[in-house]
Scaffold this motif. Structure first.
Motif, mmCIF file in Angstrom:
data_model
loop_
_atom_site.group_PDB
_atom_site.id
_atom_site.type_symbol
_atom_site.label_atom_id
_atom_site.label_comp_id
_atom_site.label_asym_id
_atom_site.label_seq_id
_atom_site.Cartn_x
_atom_site.Cartn_y
_atom_site.Cartn_z
ATOM 1 N N GLU A 1 0.826 -1.201 0.000
ATOM 2 C CA GLU A 1 0.000 0.000 0.000
ATOM 3 C C GLU A 1 0.867 1.261 0.000
ATOM 4 O O GLU A 1 0.572 2.231 -0.703
ATOM 5 C CB GLU A 1 -0.959 -0.012 1.187
ATOM 6 C CG GLU A 1 -2.059 -1.045 1.047
ATOM 7 C CD GLU A 1 -2.853 -1.262 2.331
ATOM 8 O OE1 GLU A 1 -2.534 -0.627 3.369
ATOM 9 O OE2 GLU A 1 -3.793 -2.068 2.296
ATOM 10 N N ASP A 2 1.945 1.263 0.788
ATOM 11 C CA ASP A 2 2.869 2.397 0.811
ATOM 12 C C ASP A 2 3.502 2.603 -0.566
ATOM 13 O O ASP A 2 3.636 3.735 -1.030
ATOM 14 C CB ASP A 2 3.964 2.195 1.865
ATOM 15 C CG ASP A 2 3.445 2.307 3.281
ATOM 16 O OD1 ASP A 2 2.326 2.841 3.476
ATOM 17 O OD2 ASP A 2 4.155 1.848 4.196
ATOM 18 N N PHE A 3 3.900 1.532 -1.209
ATOM 19 C CA PHE A 3 4.491 1.602 -2.540
ATOM 20 C C PHE A 3 3.512 2.220 -3.534
ATOM 21 O O PHE A 3 3.873 3.103 -4.319
ATOM 22 C CB PHE A 3 4.924 0.207 -2.997
ATOM 23 C CG PHE A 3 5.354 0.155 -4.434
ATOM 24 C CD1 PHE A 3 6.598 0.634 -4.814
ATOM 25 C CD2 PHE A 3 4.514 -0.371 -5.399
ATOM 26 C CE1 PHE A 3 6.998 0.595 -6.139
ATOM 27 C CE2 PHE A 3 4.906 -0.414 -6.721
ATOM 28 C CZ PHE A 3 6.158 0.071 -7.098
ATOM 29 N N LEU B 1 1.979 9.277 -6.286
ATOM 30 C CA LEU B 1 2.460 10.653 -6.085
ATOM 31 C C LEU B 1 3.421 11.066 -7.186
ATOM 32 O O LEU B 1 3.552 12.247 -7.495
ATOM 33 C CB LEU B 1 3.140 10.789 -4.724
ATOM 34 C CG LEU B 1 2.224 10.731 -3.510
ATOM 35 C CD1 LEU B 1 3.054 10.760 -2.226
ATOM 36 C CD2 LEU B 1 1.224 11.878 -3.515
ATOM 37 N N MET B 2 4.088 10.110 -7.799
ATOM 38 C CA MET B 2 5.064 10.393 -8.857
ATOM 39 C C MET B 2 4.395 10.661 -10.193
ATOM 40 O O MET B 2 4.999 11.253 -11.082
ATOM 41 C CB MET B 2 6.038 9.231 -9.023
ATOM 42 C CG MET B 2 6.984 9.061 -7.881
ATOM 43 S SD MET B 2 8.077 7.672 -8.259
ATOM 44 C CE MET B 2 8.397 7.061 -6.634
ATOM 45 N N VAL B 3 3.192 10.211 -10.357
ATOM 46 C CA VAL B 3 2.498 10.325 -11.651
ATOM 47 C C VAL B 3 1.926 11.688 -11.859
ATOM 48 O O VAL B 3 1.685 12.502 -11.139
ATOM 49 C CB VAL B 3 1.394 9.266 -11.774
ATOM 50 C CG1 VAL B 3 0.633 9.429 -13.070
ATOM 51 C CG2 VAL B 3 1.979 7.896 -11.648
#
Length: 76
Positions: free
Chosen positions: A66-68, A74-76
């Motif tokens: 889930e953290d991944f 967030l990077m997208v």
């Protein structure tokens, strides 16, 4: 029945779910070969399979996943 299966299989991987369905299928086949005329996989077959197939994903691994996913989003 699919909603019930989804509720009771938290922590099951795709491979775990495949094994669960395979076990339930074999239980249903055993019933039919023993003379049961219900040619379908029942909730009882899944309940039996749940006693044999257990989840392989721990809460820790699920949390890491889930953290991944949050970081990737967030990077997208």
């Amino acid at each position: 029945m699919i909603d019930w299966v989804a509720e009771v299989t938290e922590g099951y991987s795709g491979a775990d779910l495949a094994a669960l369905v395979r076990e339930a299928k074999m239980r249903a086949l055993d019933r039919v070969l023993s003379g049961d005329e219900r040619i379908k996989i029942t909730r009882e077959d899944f309940e039996y399979a749940l006693g044999k197939v257990h989840p392989s994903l721990s809460k820790e691994v699920l949390s890491q996943y889930e953290d991944f996913i949050k970081r990737v989003n967030l990077m997208v």
